[in-house]
Design a protein around this motif. Structure first.
Motif, PDB file in Angstrom:
ATOM      1  N   GLY A   1      -1.050  11.578  -1.679  1.00  0.00           N
ATOM      2  CA  GLY A   1      -1.626  10.374  -2.349  1.00  0.00           C
ATOM      3  C   GLY A   1      -1.205   9.407  -2.521  1.00  0.00           C
ATOM      4  O   GLY A   1      -2.205   8.514  -3.439  1.00  0.00           O
ATOM      5  N   ARG A   2       0.466   9.092  -2.186  1.00  0.00           N
ATOM      6  CA  ARG A   2       0.746   8.020  -2.416  1.00  0.00           C
ATOM      7  C   ARG A   2       0.073   7.416  -1.787  1.00  0.00           C
ATOM      8  O   ARG A   2      -0.442   6.147  -2.004  1.00  0.00           O
ATOM      9  N   GLY A   3      -0.838   7.097   0.170  1.00  0.00           N
ATOM     10  CA  GLY A   3      -1.078   6.971   0.911  1.00  0.00           C
ATOM     11  C   GLY A   3      -3.091   6.950   0.443  1.00  0.00           C
ATOM     12  O   GLY A   3      -3.099   5.046   0.282  1.00  0.00           O
ATOM     13  N   GLY A   4      -3.044   7.873  -0.760  1.00  0.00           N
ATOM     14  CA  GLY A   4      -4.633   7.836  -1.682  1.00  0.00           C
ATOM     15  C   GLY A   4      -4.749   6.513  -2.357  1.00  0.00           C
ATOM     16  O   GLY A   4      -5.422   5.152  -2.106  1.00  0.00           O
ATOM     17  N   CYS A   5      -3.622   6.223  -2.877  1.00  0.00           N
ATOM     18  CA  CYS A   5      -2.996   4.752  -4.235  1.00  0.00           C
ATOM     19  C   CYS A   5      -3.156   4.020  -3.598  1.00  0.00           C
ATOM     20  O   CYS A   5      -3.707   3.191  -3.313  1.00  0.00           O
ATOM     21  N   LEU A   6      -2.620   3.973  -2.303  1.00  0.00           N
ATOM     22  CA  LEU A   6      -2.029   2.001  -1.293  1.00  0.00           C
ATOM     23  C   LEU A   6      -4.136   2.376   0.029  1.00  0.00           C
ATOM     24  O   LEU A   6      -3.729   0.542  -0.623  1.00  0.00           O
TER      25      LEU A   6
END
Length: 278
Positions: free
Chosen positions: A65-70
């Motif tokens: 999810g953090r990767g998707g945010c970036l």
């Protein structure tokens, strides 16, 4: 501190390259090349040393999810840079550190000192001065930059949460492969019949190297010195962005924009110094 100055310069160089390329090619293609190169560099230089530890993680879905945010933040940044000057765009995005600080209390249990509320209010005022009606900035570009600030806030809150259980290099690798998959799949249809000039291809590859190098230099800097010492230096990004925007595109911020950027810079540095004293 020198490493952070170099890192912020690398990011600003990447921002300028993104603006140049976004006016000539589909954004998804530019970002696919950037993230694919980032992943390739990690696999080439880090995997031989760490092996499976490169991607080892304890909280898989939060990390993804953090990767998707970036990835979404990269998209909104590229689209915003297509419409607005580099300096003003980066200044609006620096709204994020103030929001992170204010949300750290309810989400991470980190109290906010009373004086920092005043500095945060001044930082918000700086952003409002830049995006004021009649300021000449593209309204959709401003909206994209504000969305980017929201995504960056979520990204940094997740980073602070996950740093308690995950390694820095693992977080870096997962953001790289997530962006590669997202933009690689999106860019695939656009590649048919797309001709990229030799110089522009070099700029695309340089874009990937610039952002990858920036992340590496930040990691090296925070390994050598505490965050409280380095945080004020992060605002050099605004100076680099404004200077490179003028050098490459002739963008000269107006008096009000400079005042807003100055407020953001001063407020951010004041909050960082307050954390250092604490």
């Amino acid at each position: 501190m020198a490493l952070v100055l170099a890192a912020t310069f690398s990011f600003a160089l990447g921002d300028v390259s993104t603006k140049y390329l976004a006016g000539r090619y589909p954004v998804e293609v530019i970002l696919a090349v950037r993230y694919a190169l980032n992943t390739a560099l990690l696999l080439a230089f880090v995997y031989p040393k760490l092996g499976a530890r490169l991607w080892a993680t304890n909280r898989v879905w939060l990390v993804i999810g953090r990767g998707g945010c970036l990835a979404l933040a990269s998209l909104t940044l590229a689209l915003a840079l297509r419409l607005m000057p580099v300096g003003e765009t980066i200044a609006i995005i620096y709204l994020s550190p103030f929001v992170v600080m204010l949300l750290s209390a309810p989400f991470l249990g980190e109290p906010v000192r009373r004086g920092n509320w005043i500095w945060a209010a001044l930082g918000f005022a700086g952003v409002l001065i830049i995006v004021r009606p009649g300021g000449g900035l593209d309204a959709f570009g401003v909206t994209l930059a504000l969305i980017n600030a929201g995504l960056a806030t979520a990204y940094h809150l997740l980073t602070r949460l996950l740093s308690r259980t995950e390694t820095t290099i693992s977080l870096l690798f997962h953001t790289a492969w997530v962006g590669t998959v997202v933009f690689g799949l999106w860019a695939a249809p656009s590649l048919s019949g797309l001709a990229i000039a030799a110089f522009d291809l070099v700029v695309m590859l340089g874009l990937g190297v610039a952002y990858s190098l920036g992340h590496y230099l930040f990691t090296a800097a925070y390994r050598a010195a505490p965050p409280s010492l380095l945080a004020p230096v992060n605002y050099a990004h605004l100076v680099w962005a404004g200077g490179l925007g003028f050098l490459f595109f002739g963008d000269v911020p107006g008096v009000f924009s400079l005042a807003g950027m100055g407020l953001i810079c001063v407020s951010g540095v004041a909050i960082a110094l307050s954390a250092r004293r604490k």
